[in-house]
Design a protein around this motif. Sequence first.
Motif, PDB file in Angstrom:
ATOM      1  N   GLY A 140      60.957  80.948  23.714  1.00 34.13           N
ATOM      2  CA  GLY A 140      60.678  79.748  24.480  1.00 34.13           C
ATOM      3  C   GLY A 140      60.560  80.015  25.968  1.00 34.13           C
ATOM      4  N   LEU A 141      60.428  78.947  26.732  1.00 29.78           N
ATOM      5  CA  LEU A 141      60.240  79.025  28.179  1.00 29.78           C
ATOM      6  C   LEU A 141      61.517  78.562  28.872  1.00 29.78           C
ATOM      7  CD1 LEU A 141      56.639  77.518  28.277  1.00 29.78           C
ATOM      8  CD2 LEU A 141      57.282  79.934  28.352  1.00 29.78           C
ATOM      9  N   GLY A 142      62.298  79.535  29.346  1.00 27.97           N
ATOM     10  CA  GLY A 142      63.572  79.222  29.975  1.00 27.97           C
ATOM     11  C   GLY A 142      63.864  80.155  31.131  1.00 27.97           C
ATOM     12  N   LEU A 143      65.106  80.602  31.246  1.00 27.68           N
ATOM     13  CA  LEU A 143      65.515  81.483  32.332  1.00 27.68           C
ATOM     14  C   LEU A 143      65.130  82.937  32.074  1.00 27.68           C
ATOM     15  CD1 LEU A 143      69.136  80.090  32.877  1.00 27.68           C
ATOM     16  CD2 LEU A 143      67.096  79.537  34.215  1.00 27.68           C
ATOM     17  N   HIS A 144      65.023  83.321  30.831  1.00 28.25           N
ATOM     18  CA  HIS A 144      64.816  84.703  30.406  1.00 28.25           C
ATOM     19  C   HIS A 144      63.355  85.130  30.527  1.00 28.25           C
ATOM     20  CE1 HIS A 144      63.737  81.993  27.199  1.00 28.25           C
ATOM     21  NE2 HIS A 144      62.936  82.941  26.746  1.00 28.25           N
ATOM     22  N   PRO A 145      63.108  86.440  30.583  1.00 22.25           N
ATOM     23  CA  PRO A 145      61.729  86.931  30.476  1.00 22.25           C
ATOM     24  C   PRO A 145      61.359  87.053  28.998  1.00 22.25           C
ATOM     25  CG  PRO A 145      63.216  88.764  30.836  1.00 22.25           C
ATOM     26  CD  PRO A 145      64.066  87.525  30.864  1.00 22.25           C
TER      27      PRO A 145
ATOM     28  N   ASP B   8      53.352  64.228  24.067  1.00 22.69           N
ATOM     29  CA  ASP B   8      51.893  64.373  24.027  1.00 22.69           C
ATOM     30  C   ASP B   8      51.468  65.459  25.004  1.00 22.69           C
ATOM     31  OD1 ASP B   8      49.155  64.175  24.136  1.00 22.69           O
ATOM     32  OD2 ASP B   8      49.104  62.080  24.780  1.00 22.69           O
ATOM     33  N   PRO B   9      50.995  66.632  24.522  1.00 19.45           N
ATOM     34  CA  PRO B   9      50.632  67.736  25.419  1.00 19.45           C
ATOM     35  C   PRO B   9      49.511  67.395  26.396  1.00 19.45           C
ATOM     36  CG  PRO B   9      50.786  68.489  23.144  1.00 19.45           C
ATOM     37  CD  PRO B   9      50.812  66.991  23.109  1.00 19.45           C
TER      38      PRO B   9
ATOM     39  N   VAL C 151      56.216  72.799  33.687  1.00 20.94           N
ATOM     40  CA  VAL C 151      55.982  72.443  32.283  1.00 20.94           C
ATOM     41  C   VAL C 151      54.625  72.986  31.851  1.00 20.94           C
ATOM     42  CG1 VAL C 151      55.737  70.556  30.628  1.00 20.94           C
ATOM     43  CG2 VAL C 151      57.393  70.374  32.503  1.00 20.94           C
ATOM     44  N   VAL C 152      54.611  73.759  30.782  1.00 18.83           N
ATOM     45  CA  VAL C 152      53.372  74.335  30.256  1.00 18.83           C
ATOM     46  C   VAL C 152      52.827  73.415  29.171  1.00 18.83           C
ATOM     47  CG1 VAL C 152      52.347  76.284  29.021  1.00 18.83           C
ATOM     48  CG2 VAL C 152      54.128  76.675  30.752  1.00 18.83           C
TER      49      VAL C 152
ATOM     50  N   ASN D 124      56.774  66.291  28.253  1.00 19.22           N
ATOM     51  CA  ASN D 124      58.168  66.758  28.248  1.00 19.22           C
ATOM     52  C   ASN D 124      58.976  66.196  29.413  1.00 19.22           C
ATOM     53  OD1 ASN D 124      60.228  68.096  26.916  1.00 19.22           O
ATOM     54  ND2 ASN D 124      59.991  69.969  28.094  1.00 19.22           N
ATOM     55  N   ARG D 125      58.693  64.939  29.719  1.00 17.93           N
ATOM     56  CA  ARG D 125      59.449  64.238  30.756  1.00 17.93           C
ATOM     57  C   ARG D 125      59.871  62.865  30.249  1.00 17.93           C
ATOM     58  NH1 ARG D 125      55.522  67.172  33.559  1.00 17.93           N
ATOM     59  NH2 ARG D 125      56.217  68.178  35.492  1.00 17.93           N
TER      60      ARG D 125
END
Length: 240
Positions: A71-76, A128-129, A175-176, A135-136
């Motif tokens: 996923g998309l977080g703190l990590h690479p 809805d992308p 947000v992607v 995502n808000r």
Amino acid sequence: MRLIALISALLAPLVSAFELPANSSQCIVGIAEGWNSSNVTLTVYEKRKGKWAATGAPWTGRLGKNGLAWGLGLHPNPKEATLKKEGDMRSPAGVYDLGGAWGYDKSIQKNAKLPYRQITSRDLWVEDPQSPSYNRNILLDREPSTPWEKKQQMKQNDYPQSLKLFISHNAPPRVVPNGGSSIFFHIWRGEGSRATAGCTTMQEGHLRRLIAGVDPARRPVYVLLPKAEYDVRRAEWKLP
């Protein structure tokens, strides 16, 4: 020897490119058996005198029906990794900050510094992308009227969603589109017999204790990984 030392010094920043935030002293660790597992074992850790220690016994939870994806977080994320997408029925693997709590109750037991919002019929969480609000949370100034608004409503008379803690996957301000949305800790379904669309769920008592113990001053994070990935990255990322 000097050449070896120089190479080691140059490589050190690459080897230690990521680790848990230095100011984080509270960590929820979720371990799945593999990438396609929808079951998870959860443990809360706190850092005491520089060392991580479990605050209690682990408990079980459920993940996405199809398992996990990075996923998309703190990590690479690893190169060529399969990333979570909207609707893939996978939970986001990685390291995440925690957001606020949300629920149907007027108030809940929690740390005074943890934001809590009582969900109303006017609260939307956009999945809805194509929406600029993807995502808000959106708060309408009237009751939802369109099919789109009703589909995004947070309050759906769905008890498992009546208490939740936000997992900051693909979260604002970066947000992607189509990167996955609405990832929370919440109450499990069917006494744990049902997997999720991507959230991490658990028995209600465990969720309430988890939320009550989260202290924003300790920079709490959620680490979710398959066991093999956790074992590989534990030392490098300085995981519990």
